[in-house]
Design a protein around this motif. Structure first.
Motif, PDB file in Angstrom:
ATOM      1  N   ARG A  19       2.180   1.752  -3.464  1.00 28.08           N
ATOM      2  CA  ARG A  19       1.128   2.231  -4.368  1.00 28.08           C
ATOM      3  C   ARG A  19       0.857   3.725  -4.142  1.00 28.08           C
ATOM      4  NH1 ARG A  19      -1.378  -2.738  -2.616  1.00 28.08           N
ATOM      5  NH2 ARG A  19      -1.069  -4.306  -4.221  1.00 28.08           N
ATOM      6  N   GLU A  20       0.783   4.119  -2.887  1.00 28.81           N
ATOM      7  CA  GLU A  20       0.543   5.535  -2.567  1.00 28.81           C
ATOM      8  C   GLU A  20       1.682   6.399  -3.077  1.00 28.81           C
ATOM      9  OE1 GLU A  20      -0.037   5.725   1.646  1.00 28.81           O
ATOM     10  OE2 GLU A  20      -1.855   4.484   1.564  1.00 28.81           O
ATOM     11  N   ARG A  21       2.879   5.920  -2.940  1.00 27.51           N
ATOM     12  CA  ARG A  21       4.040   6.695  -3.374  1.00 27.51           C
ATOM     13  C   ARG A  21       4.044   6.881  -4.883  1.00 27.51           C
ATOM     14  NH1 ARG A  21       9.520   3.731  -2.972  1.00 27.51           N
ATOM     15  NH2 ARG A  21       8.773   3.040  -4.967  1.00 27.51           N
ATOM     16  N   ASP A  22       3.566   5.881  -5.603  1.00 25.14           N
ATOM     17  CA  ASP A  22       3.599   5.931  -7.068  1.00 25.14           C
ATOM     18  C   ASP A  22       2.380   6.597  -7.697  1.00 25.14           C
ATOM     19  OD1 ASP A  22       6.081   4.730  -7.113  1.00 25.14           O
ATOM     20  OD2 ASP A  22       5.287   2.700  -7.312  1.00 25.14           O
ATOM     21  N   GLN A  23       1.426   7.000  -6.881  1.00 26.29           N
ATOM     22  CA  GLN A  23       0.232   7.684  -7.406  1.00 26.29           C
ATOM     23  C   GLN A  23       0.600   9.089  -7.849  1.00 26.29           C
ATOM     24  OE1 GLN A  23      -2.857   6.441  -7.874  1.00 26.29           O
ATOM     25  NE2 GLN A  23      -2.027   4.464  -7.245  1.00 26.29           N
ATOM     26  N   PRO A  24       0.092   9.492  -9.045  1.00 24.95           N
ATOM     27  CA  PRO A  24       0.352  10.885  -9.475  1.00 24.95           C
ATOM     28  C   PRO A  24      -0.344  11.871  -8.531  1.00 24.95           C
ATOM     29  CG  PRO A  24      -1.078   9.721 -11.045  1.00 24.95           C
ATOM     30  CD  PRO A  24      -0.707   8.750  -9.963  1.00 24.95           C
ATOM     31  N   THR A  25       0.295  12.972  -8.301  1.00 23.63           N
ATOM     32  CA  THR A  25      -0.299  13.992  -7.420  1.00 23.63           C
ATOM     33  C   THR A  25      -0.789  15.175  -8.183  1.00 23.63           C
ATOM     34  OG1 THR A  25       1.887  14.898  -7.016  1.00 23.63           O
ATOM     35  CG2 THR A  25       1.020  13.334  -5.398  1.00 23.63           C
ATOM     36  N   ASP A  58       0.836  -1.205   0.000  1.00 21.96           N
ATOM     37  CA  ASP A  58       0.000   0.000   0.000  1.00 21.96           C
ATOM     38  C   ASP A  58       0.866   1.250   0.000  1.00 21.96           C
ATOM     39  OD1 ASP A  58      -2.324  -1.468  -0.046  1.00 21.96           O
ATOM     40  OD2 ASP A  58      -2.671  -1.321   2.140  1.00 21.96           O
ATOM     41  N   THR A  59       1.933   1.238   0.786  1.00 24.52           N
ATOM     42  CA  THR A  59       2.860   2.372   0.824  1.00 24.52           C
ATOM     43  C   THR A  59       3.472   2.616  -0.548  1.00 24.52           C
ATOM     44  OG1 THR A  59       3.388   1.883   3.126  1.00 24.52           O
ATOM     45  CG2 THR A  59       4.945   3.271   1.937  1.00 24.52           C
TER      46      THR A  59
END
Length: 72
Positions: free
Chosen positions: A66-72, A63-64
């Motif tokens: 995935r969150e890190r790789d999500q575009p912001t 999960d960490t």
């Protein structure tokens, strides 16, 4: 070191050498021993890992990531 093999096993080793997979029966035996050593090391590492405490939950870690790789 001398190794005695039944005819069937000797024929198998000779076939491996004649196919060109190994340059000699000694090379074949060394390769078998190396594979056995690798298997023993892997088994030891797996047993050590299985007996060690859980350091983190894999789902939390993923999960960490995935969150890190999500575009912001």
């Amino acid at each position: 070191m001398n190794v005695s093999l039944p005819d069937e096993l000797k024929a198998f080793v000779d076939e491996q050498v004649s196919r060109g997979d190994y340059s000699s029966t000694s090379e074949y035996m060394r390769d078998l021993i190396r594979h056995a050593q690798d298997r023993d090391r892997l088994r030891s590492a797996l047993l050590e890992g299985a007996s060690s405490p859980i350091a983190a939950n894999a789902d939390d870690y993923l999960d960490t990531l995935r969150e890190r790789d999500q575009p912001t």
